[in-house]
Design a protein around this motif. Structure first.
Motif, PDB file in Angstrom:
ATOM      1  N   ASP A 195      -3.946 -11.766  -2.465  1.00  0.00           N
ATOM      2  CA  ASP A 195      -2.854 -11.084  -3.159  1.00  0.00           C
ATOM      3  C   ASP A 195      -3.357 -10.405  -4.423  1.00  0.00           C
ATOM      4  N   LEU A 196      -4.342 -11.003  -5.067  1.00  0.00           N
ATOM      5  CA  LEU A 196      -4.974 -10.352  -6.208  1.00  0.00           C
ATOM      6  C   LEU A 196      -5.635  -9.050  -5.764  1.00  0.00           C
ATOM      7  N   GLY A 197      -6.278  -9.062  -4.604  1.00  0.00           N
ATOM      8  CA  GLY A 197      -6.883  -7.845  -4.080  1.00  0.00           C
ATOM      9  C   GLY A 197      -5.854  -6.771  -3.779  1.00  0.00           C
ATOM     10  N   ARG A 198      -4.744  -7.150  -3.160  1.00  0.00           N
ATOM     11  CA  ARG A 198      -3.668  -6.187  -2.916  1.00  0.00           C
ATOM     12  C   ARG A 198      -3.206  -5.561  -4.225  1.00  0.00           C
ATOM     13  N   TRP A 199      -3.064  -6.430  -5.231  1.00  0.00           N
ATOM     14  CA  TRP A 199      -2.583  -5.989  -6.540  1.00  0.00           C
ATOM     15  C   TRP A 199      -3.566  -5.009  -7.175  1.00  0.00           C
ATOM     16  N   LEU A 200      -4.853  -5.301  -7.078  1.00  0.00           N
ATOM     17  CA  LEU A 200      -5.859  -4.398  -7.634  1.00  0.00           C
ATOM     18  C   LEU A 200      -5.787  -3.028  -6.967  1.00  0.00           C
ATOM     19  N   LEU A 201      -5.679  -2.993  -5.657  1.00  0.00           N
ATOM     20  CA  LEU A 201      -5.615  -1.711  -4.961  1.00  0.00           C
ATOM     21  C   LEU A 201      -4.381  -0.925  -5.382  1.00  0.00           C
ATOM     22  N   SER A 202      -3.260  -1.613  -5.505  1.00  0.00           N
ATOM     23  CA  SER A 202      -2.039  -0.953  -5.977  1.00  0.00           C
ATOM     24  C   SER A 202      -2.220  -0.438  -7.405  1.00  0.00           C
ATOM     25  N   ILE A 236     -14.907  -5.566  -5.105  1.00  0.00           N
ATOM     26  CA  ILE A 236     -13.847  -4.551  -5.186  1.00  0.00           C
ATOM     27  C   ILE A 236     -13.699  -4.062  -6.623  1.00  0.00           C
ATOM     28  N   LEU A 237     -13.725  -4.986  -7.572  1.00  0.00           N
ATOM     29  CA  LEU A 237     -13.666  -4.593  -8.983  1.00  0.00           C
ATOM     30  C   LEU A 237     -14.834  -3.703  -9.356  1.00  0.00           C
ATOM     31  N   ASP A 238     -16.029  -4.076  -8.944  1.00  0.00           N
ATOM     32  CA  ASP A 238     -17.216  -3.295  -9.276  1.00  0.00           C
ATOM     33  C   ASP A 238     -17.112  -1.872  -8.733  1.00  0.00           C
ATOM     34  N   GLN A 239     -16.414  -1.716  -7.621  1.00  0.00           N
ATOM     35  CA  GLN A 239     -16.262  -0.402  -7.019  1.00  0.00           C
ATOM     36  C   GLN A 239     -15.194   0.429  -7.724  1.00  0.00           C
ATOM     37  N   THR A 271      -4.717  -7.077 -18.819  1.00  0.00           N
ATOM     38  CA  THR A 271      -6.117  -7.214 -18.425  1.00  0.00           C
ATOM     39  C   THR A 271      -6.208  -7.943 -17.091  1.00  0.00           C
ATOM     40  N   PHE A 272      -7.426  -8.016 -16.585  1.00  0.00           N
ATOM     41  CA  PHE A 272      -7.653  -8.729 -15.335  1.00  0.00           C
ATOM     42  C   PHE A 272      -7.258 -10.192 -15.452  1.00  0.00           C
ATOM     43  N   ALA A 273      -7.336 -10.753 -16.637  1.00  0.00           N
ATOM     44  CA  ALA A 273      -6.929 -12.150 -16.832  1.00  0.00           C
ATOM     45  C   ALA A 273      -5.464 -12.342 -16.468  1.00  0.00           C
ATOM     46  N   ASP A 274      -4.621 -11.359 -16.790  1.00  0.00           N
ATOM     47  CA  ASP A 274      -3.195 -11.465 -16.472  1.00  0.00           C
ATOM     48  C   ASP A 274      -2.963 -11.421 -14.969  1.00  0.00           C
ATOM     49  N   LEU A 275      -3.602 -10.473 -14.288  1.00  0.00           N
ATOM     50  CA  LEU A 275      -3.410 -10.374 -12.839  1.00  0.00           C
ATOM     51  C   LEU A 275      -3.961 -11.605 -12.130  1.00  0.00           C
ATOM     52  N   ILE A 327       4.973 -10.830 -15.223  1.00  0.00           N
ATOM     53  CA  ILE A 327       3.828  -9.972 -14.902  1.00  0.00           C
ATOM     54  C   ILE A 327       4.024  -9.331 -13.527  1.00  0.00           C
ATOM     55  N   TYR A 328       4.513 -10.099 -12.561  1.00  0.00           N
ATOM     56  CA  TYR A 328       4.821  -9.508 -11.258  1.00  0.00           C
ATOM     57  C   TYR A 328       5.911  -8.451 -11.384  1.00  0.00           C
ATOM     58  N   ASP A 329       6.979  -8.759 -12.090  1.00  0.00           N
ATOM     59  CA  ASP A 329       8.099  -7.827 -12.199  1.00  0.00           C
ATOM     60  C   ASP A 329       7.708  -6.543 -12.918  1.00  0.00           C
ATOM     61  N   THR A 330       6.847  -6.660 -13.917  1.00  0.00           N
ATOM     62  CA  THR A 330       6.514  -5.519 -14.760  1.00  0.00           C
ATOM     63  C   THR A 330       5.348  -4.708 -14.218  1.00  0.00           C
ATOM     64  N   HIS A 331       4.401  -5.355 -13.580  1.00  0.00           N
ATOM     65  CA  HIS A 331       3.146  -4.674 -13.259  1.00  0.00           C
ATOM     66  C   HIS A 331       2.792  -4.654 -11.779  1.00  0.00           C
ATOM     67  N   ARG A 332       3.613  -5.228 -10.933  1.00  0.00           N
ATOM     68  CA  ARG A 332       3.375  -5.128  -9.489  1.00  0.00           C
ATOM     69  C   ARG A 332       4.355  -4.114  -8.927  1.00  0.00           C
ATOM     70  N   ALA A 333       3.836  -2.963  -8.555  1.00  0.00           N
ATOM     71  CA  ALA A 333       4.706  -1.903  -8.052  1.00  0.00           C
ATOM     72  C   ALA A 333       5.379  -2.332  -6.757  1.00  0.00           C
ATOM     73  N   ALA A 334       6.614  -1.896  -6.576  1.00  0.00           N
ATOM     74  CA  ALA A 334       7.317  -2.168  -5.323  1.00  0.00           C
ATOM     75  C   ALA A 334       6.547  -1.524  -4.175  1.00  0.00           C
ATOM     76  N   GLN A 335       6.331  -2.288  -3.132  1.00  0.00           N
ATOM     77  CA  GLN A 335       5.483  -1.831  -2.041  1.00  0.00           C
ATOM     78  C   GLN A 335       5.786  -2.636  -0.790  1.00  0.00           C
ATOM     79  N   LEU A 336       5.852  -1.946   0.341  1.00  0.00           N
ATOM     80  CA  LEU A 336       5.951  -2.660   1.598  1.00  0.00           C
ATOM     81  C   LEU A 336       4.621  -3.346   1.888  1.00  0.00           C
ATOM     82  N   LEU A 337       4.690  -4.498   2.522  1.00  0.00           N
ATOM     83  CA  LEU A 337       3.477  -5.172   2.958  1.00  0.00           C
ATOM     84  C   LEU A 337       2.809  -4.286   4.003  1.00  0.00           C
ATOM     85  N   GLN A 338       1.612  -3.794   3.688  1.00  0.00           N
ATOM     86  CA  GLN A 338       0.972  -2.760   4.504  1.00  0.00           C
ATOM     87  C   GLN A 338       0.175  -3.374   5.651  1.00  0.00           C
ATOM     88  N   LEU A 339       0.891  -3.871   6.649  1.00  0.00           N
ATOM     89  CA  LEU A 339       0.228  -4.533   7.767  1.00  0.00           C
ATOM     90  C   LEU A 339      -0.121  -3.542   8.857  1.00  0.00           C
TER      91      LEU A 339
END
Length: 263
Positions: free
Chosen positions: A16-23, A71-74, A198-202, A250-262
């Motif tokens: 889920d952290l990875g999903r969040w980073l991509l978003s 993923i972060l390094d990229q 920061t990344f610490a929050d996510l 943090i989820y409410d403020t910084h996680r954009a609304a998004q369908l689960l991209q399956l």
């Protein structure tokens, strides 16, 4: 046109952290989730280790980024200044170290305990945990889980070295972690380090999200009403603590609304 592919272990907090980073970085993708045990076979089919999730595969399928750090390094160096999640290590070494220490504790300290306590308890209740294991996974994985759930559960317990004493110790670690974070948040700060996200929050929000059943987590957390009462009695007080409220904010403020991209 093909999109990047995210190969995942569906319920994982690092996933889920990875999903969040991509978003956060504005990367569109499709997710290919797998159930526990099966994710190991999937990752090996891509030529990476069992720990290499989430695995981000480029649109042309030529580049593979296995795990959060890769993923972060990229993506972090290419991000616009207002999207960067890490302080400049050369300019702000102390702040960089603070972010790194907090994210490591969240993911590998408290977060490991979250995984241990959650799996030990939830796997005892197949109807409760079922969506977390099977949503969007290949049909043959769902069928195998349906027919051999006790075997899969035993393999997971063995692989994670879980028993009641481990789960009890994990819960103590979780409460101690919430104590530390509550103390850090007691001055009214919005973020763990400085005045910006920061990344610490996510990392903290994603790693601890299962303990408050955070809304916005895409790993299909169970419905609280279906959880056994003893688990509800753990979730509710944690959700009401400063750290629990912080996680959901943090989820409410910084996680954009998004369908689960399956896929």
């Amino acid at each position: 046109m093909s999109q990047p592919l995210l190969v995942t272990l569906l319920p994982s907090t690092d996933v889920d952290l990875g999903r969040w980073l991509l978003s956060h970085y504005g990367v569109s993708y499709r997710e290919r989730p797998h159930a526990p045990i099966f994710h190991v076979l999937a990752l090996k089919s891509w030529g990476v280790s069992a720990e290499g999730y989430p695995l981000l595969v480029s649109a042309d399928r030529g580049t593979k980024s296995a795990g959060i750090q890769t993923i972060l390094d990229q993506l972090e160096p290419k991000a616009a200044p207002n999207k960067r999640l890490w302080p400049d290590k050369m300019v702000e070494p102390e702040r960089w170290k603070e972010v790194d220490t907090l994210q490591h504790d969240a993911r590998f300290g408290i977060g490991t305990a979250v995984v241990q306590w959650s799996y030990w308890n939830l796997l005892k209740y197949k109807p409760v945990v079922w969506p977390s294991l099977t949503t969007g996974v290949p049909w043959y994985e769902t069928l195998t889980l349906r027919l051999a759930f006790p075997v899969i559960r035993s393999l997971m317990y063995k692989g994670l070295k879980l028993d009641q004493s481990v789960a009890d110790s994990a819960l103590e670690t979780i409460h101690a972690g919430f104590d530390r974070l509550d103390a850090r948040l007691s001055d009214g700060r919005r973020y763990l380090v400085g005045e910006t996200l920061t990344f610490a929050d996510l990392a903290t929000a994603a790693s601890l999200a299962p303990m408050v059943l955070a809304q916005g987590y895409h790993g299909m957390l169970p419905l609280e009403a279906r959880c056994p009462v003893f688990m509800q009695e753990i979730y509710k007080p944690l959700r009401q603590r400063p750290t629990g409220r912080y996680i959901q904010r943090i989820y409410d403020t910084h996680r954009a609304a998004q369908l689960l991209q399956l896929r």
